[in-house]
Design an enzyme around this catalytic site. Structure first.
Site, PDB file in Angstrom:
ATOM      1  N   SER A 204     -23.201  14.368 -55.080  1.00 20.39           N
ATOM      2  CA  SER A 204     -22.305  13.067 -54.875  1.00 20.39           C
ATOM      3  C   SER A 204     -20.884  13.495 -55.513  1.00 20.39           C
ATOM      4  CB  SER A 204     -23.048  11.857 -55.620  1.00 20.39           C
ATOM      5  OG  SER A 204     -24.165  11.675 -54.891  1.00 20.39           O
TER       6      SER A 204
ATOM      7  N   HIS B 220     -19.130  15.710 -53.161  1.00 21.82           N
ATOM      8  CA  HIS B 220     -18.499  14.722 -51.772  1.00 21.82           C
ATOM      9  C   HIS B 220     -17.062  14.367 -52.381  1.00 21.82           C
ATOM     10  CE1 HIS B 220     -22.264  14.361 -49.379  1.00 21.82           C
ATOM     11  NE2 HIS B 220     -22.884  14.198 -50.346  1.00 21.82           N
TER      12      HIS B 220
ATOM     13  N   HIS C 144     -21.551  11.305 -63.063  1.00 22.77           N
ATOM     14  CA  HIS C 144     -22.375  10.134 -62.738  1.00 22.77           C
ATOM     15  C   HIS C 144     -23.857  10.076 -63.029  1.00 22.77           C
ATOM     16  CE1 HIS C 144     -23.131  12.026 -59.335  1.00 22.77           C
ATOM     17  NE2 HIS C 144     -24.123  11.521 -59.088  1.00 22.77           N
TER      18      HIS C 144
ATOM     19  N   CYS D 200     -29.695  10.319 -62.284  1.00 25.75           N
ATOM     20  CA  CYS D 200     -29.442  10.263 -60.917  1.00 25.75           C
ATOM     21  C   CYS D 200     -30.422  11.337 -60.138  1.00 25.75           C
ATOM     22  CB  CYS D 200     -27.946  11.030 -60.510  1.00 25.75           C
ATOM     23  SG  CYS D 200     -27.694  10.833 -58.844  1.00 25.75           S
TER      24      CYS D 200
HETATM   25  N1  APR Z   1     -31.419  23.421 -43.761  1.00 25.49           N
HETATM   26  C1  APR Z   1     -32.111  23.460 -45.120  1.00 25.49           C
HETATM   27  N2  APR Z   1     -31.441  23.325 -46.291  1.00 25.49           N
HETATM   28  C2  APR Z   1     -30.148  23.394 -46.470  1.00 25.49           C
HETATM   29  C3  APR Z   1     -29.430  23.111 -45.290  1.00 25.49           C
HETATM   30  C4  APR Z   1     -29.958  23.299 -43.928  1.00 25.49           C
HETATM   31  N3  APR Z   1     -29.124  23.507 -42.738  1.00 25.49           N
HETATM   32  N4  APR Z   1     -27.972  23.236 -45.791  1.00 25.49           N
HETATM   33  C5  APR Z   1     -28.208  23.040 -46.853  1.00 25.49           C
HETATM   34  N5  APR Z   1     -29.163  22.992 -47.339  1.00 25.49           N
HETATM   35  C6  APR Z   1     -29.906  23.225 -48.802  1.00 25.49           C
HETATM   36  C7  APR Z   1     -29.047  23.867 -49.911  1.00 25.49           C
HETATM   37  O1  APR Z   1     -29.403  25.268 -49.960  1.00 25.49           O
HETATM   38  C8  APR Z   1     -29.468  23.087 -51.220  1.00 25.49           C
HETATM   39  O2  APR Z   1     -30.420  23.695 -51.650  1.00 25.49           O
HETATM   40  O3  APR Z   1     -29.774  21.726 -49.474  1.00 25.49           O
HETATM   41  C9  APR Z   1     -29.708  21.572 -50.603  1.00 25.49           C
HETATM   42  C10 APR Z   1     -28.570  20.574 -51.245  1.00 25.49           C
HETATM   43  O4  APR Z   1     -28.895  20.394 -52.421  1.00 25.49           O
HETATM   44  P1  APR Z   1     -27.353  20.023 -53.449  1.00 25.49           P
HETATM   45  O5  APR Z   1     -26.046  20.695 -52.813  1.00 25.49           O
HETATM   46  O6  APR Z   1     -27.853  20.907 -54.819  1.00 25.49           O
HETATM   47  O7  APR Z   1     -27.348  18.687 -53.459  1.00 25.49           O
HETATM   48  P2  APR Z   1     -27.883  17.331 -54.490  1.00 25.49           P
HETATM   49  O8  APR Z   1     -27.495  17.092 -55.636  1.00 25.49           O
HETATM   50  O9  APR Z   1     -29.499  17.836 -54.363  1.00 25.49           O
HETATM   51  O10 APR Z   1     -27.796  16.331 -53.388  1.00 25.49           O
HETATM   52  C11 APR Z   1     -28.424  16.313 -51.941  1.00 25.49           C
HETATM   53  O11 APR Z   1     -28.470  13.853 -51.698  1.00 25.49           O
HETATM   54  O12 APR Z   1     -27.799  12.044 -53.115  1.00 25.49           O
HETATM   55  C12 APR Z   1     -27.670  12.940 -52.083  1.00 25.49           C
HETATM   56  O13 APR Z   1     -25.233  12.706 -52.261  1.00 25.49           O
HETATM   57  C13 APR Z   1     -26.217  13.706 -52.455  1.00 25.49           C
HETATM   58  O14 APR Z   1     -25.963  14.031 -50.201  1.00 25.49           O
HETATM   59  C14 APR Z   1     -26.434  14.650 -51.313  1.00 25.49           C
HETATM   60  C15 APR Z   1     -27.767  14.983 -51.344  1.00 25.49           C
HETATM   61 ZN    ZN Z   2     -26.021  11.738 -58.201  1.00 28.19          ZN
END
Ligand code: APR
Ligand code: ZN
Length: 368
Positions: A44, A47, A63, A169
């Site tokens: 987040s 973002h 956060h 979180c």
């Molecule tokens: N298909 C499968 N996995 C994917 C794809 C896809 N097309 N695109 C990205 N990923 C995977 C990434 O490799 C990563 O492991 O999605 C995961 C996203 O994880 P992070 O970037 O670590 O984010 P995270 O903190 O887990 O948050 C994920 O949840 O609460 C919300 O705002 C937050 O939108 C965010 C989401």
């Molecule tokens: Zn968070």
């Protein structure tokens, strides 16, 4: 006495954070001064840095934090100096209809989304004397934070700060999506799209409640290996395999529950097609502001599927944080496995770059 804290500050534009001193005033009535022990690097925050969400600025980011109560303002009753606390990125107002109904996660009285304390101000100023905003009324990427009393939840001091910060979180969001929003029963089949910090917490929650099979999907083999270690029974490599076909094969035609934990419109649109008849899709990942998805409504209605929005795992922080801490201390949730990298505050930009590249399970900033 006001104090100076080193903080990771976002100027409002650009994706870099600057490490700068901010002045932290004393806690006012109903406020708590916390010395941070650790702050997770969460999707987040990214973002915001990548311009997908907009905030008042300059902003102290972070956060997902935990630390020790250093001082309390007048009237504070829930915590005392020396308590170890996990910080909630919204502070329930305890007066609105949602709070009265026990749905603190839907509180409409909080001003945390505006990065403001209950009285509508902040306790942070920059070197130029101007107001600095703490992200979600926390700003955990700093040595000190002043937070609303209801945002500071006491947990046992045996929980290390890096793990405790993630309870603030990703862990609450992920485990809560399983136990509070979806209420997954033992033996139900489930698929998890995205195995970052939040998605892996969903996998842990599914293992905790006894879902079976648990299919984890990610583009990164490293994330899939982590998912297997936390209880995924099979994994599917997005980009290299046909995700819908493979998931249907592994779940005997479709899963009872599908969790989207990426926040991309393409993968949110995949969710109904991964579900069995009458299955439930849980939308955990958050897209950029204003994004819309296309869904085959006739198919969704005729097959009696449900789509559920999940925010902060439907959690009530004062109930869920100590509960998760206890499950960790009792060995029921291997939360320390989520912390893949411990970094210093001035390494925070590299941690976000690694996240953008799909690397690292979770980086956590640790303070001395
Ligand atoms: N298909 C499968 N996995 C994917 C794809 C896809 N097309 N695109 C990205 N990923 C995977 C990434 O490799 C990563 O492991 O999605 C995961 C996203 O994880 P992070 O970037 O670590 O984010 P995270 O903190 O887990 O948050 C994920 O949840 O609460 C919300 O705002 C937050 O939108 C965010 C989401
Ligand atoms: Zn968070």
């Amino acid at each position: 006495m006001p104090r100076t804290a080193r903080a990771a500050v976002h100027a409002g534009t650009g994706d870099r954070l600057e490490i700068r001193p901010v002045t932290v005033a004393d806690p006012g009535p109903g406020e708590v001064l916390v010395r941070l022990g650790a702050s997770g690097v969460c999707g987040s925050d990214r973002h915001v840095l990548d311009g997908e969400w907009h905030l008042p600025s300059p902003t102290v980011m972070g956060h997902e934090g935990a630390g020790v109560v250093e001082a309390v303002g007048p009237g504070v009753q829930d915590v005392a100096v020396g308590d170890h606390v996990v910080l909630s990125w919204y502070y329930p107002c305890r007066r609105c209809r949602a709070c009265a109904q026990g749905k603190a996660w839907a509180c409409t009285g909080t001003r945390s989304g505006e990065c403001l304390l209950p009285d509508g101000s902040t306790r942070l100023t920059g070197e130029d004397g101007g107001t600095v905003y703490p992200y979600l009324a926390l700003g955990t990427m700093a040595e000190y934070a002043v937070v609303a009393e209801s945002a500071a939840v006491r947990i046992p001091a045996e929980v290390p700060f890096d793990v405790a910060s993630l309870i603030g979180c990703s862990i609450t969001t992920g485990v809560g999506a399983v136990v509070n929003n979806a209420r997954v029963p033992a033996g139900a089949s489930a698929v998890v799209l995205g195995c970052g910090g939040v998605g892996l917490a969903v996998v842990m929650g599914l293992a905790l409640v006894g879902a079976d099979p648990v299919v984890a999907v990610d583009t990164s083999e490293e994330k899939l290996a982590a998912a297997r270690s936390f209880g995924a029974t099979s994994t599917v490599r997005a980009g290299a395999e046909d995700v819908p076909a493979r998931v249907r094969e592994l779940t005997d035609g479709g899963a009872d529950f599908a969790f989207e934990v990426i926040g991309r419109t393409e993968t949110i649109e995949q969710v109904p097609g991964l579900l069995a008849t009458a299955g439930t899709g849980v939308l955990v990942g958050l897209p950029a502001e204003g994004q819309k998805v296309a869904i085959d409504v006739l198919e969704l209605a005729e097959s009696g599927k449900t789509l559920v929005g999940s925010n902060y795992g439907g959690a009530v922080p004062s109930i869920d944080f100590p509960r998760l801490a206890r499950l960790y201390l009792d060995g029921r949730l291997p939360l320390d496995g989520l912390v893949s990298h411990r970094v210093r505050l001035d390494e925070v930009n590299e941690a976000f770059d690694a996240m953008r590249a799909g690397e690292r399970t979770r980086s956590v900033v640790v303070f001395d």
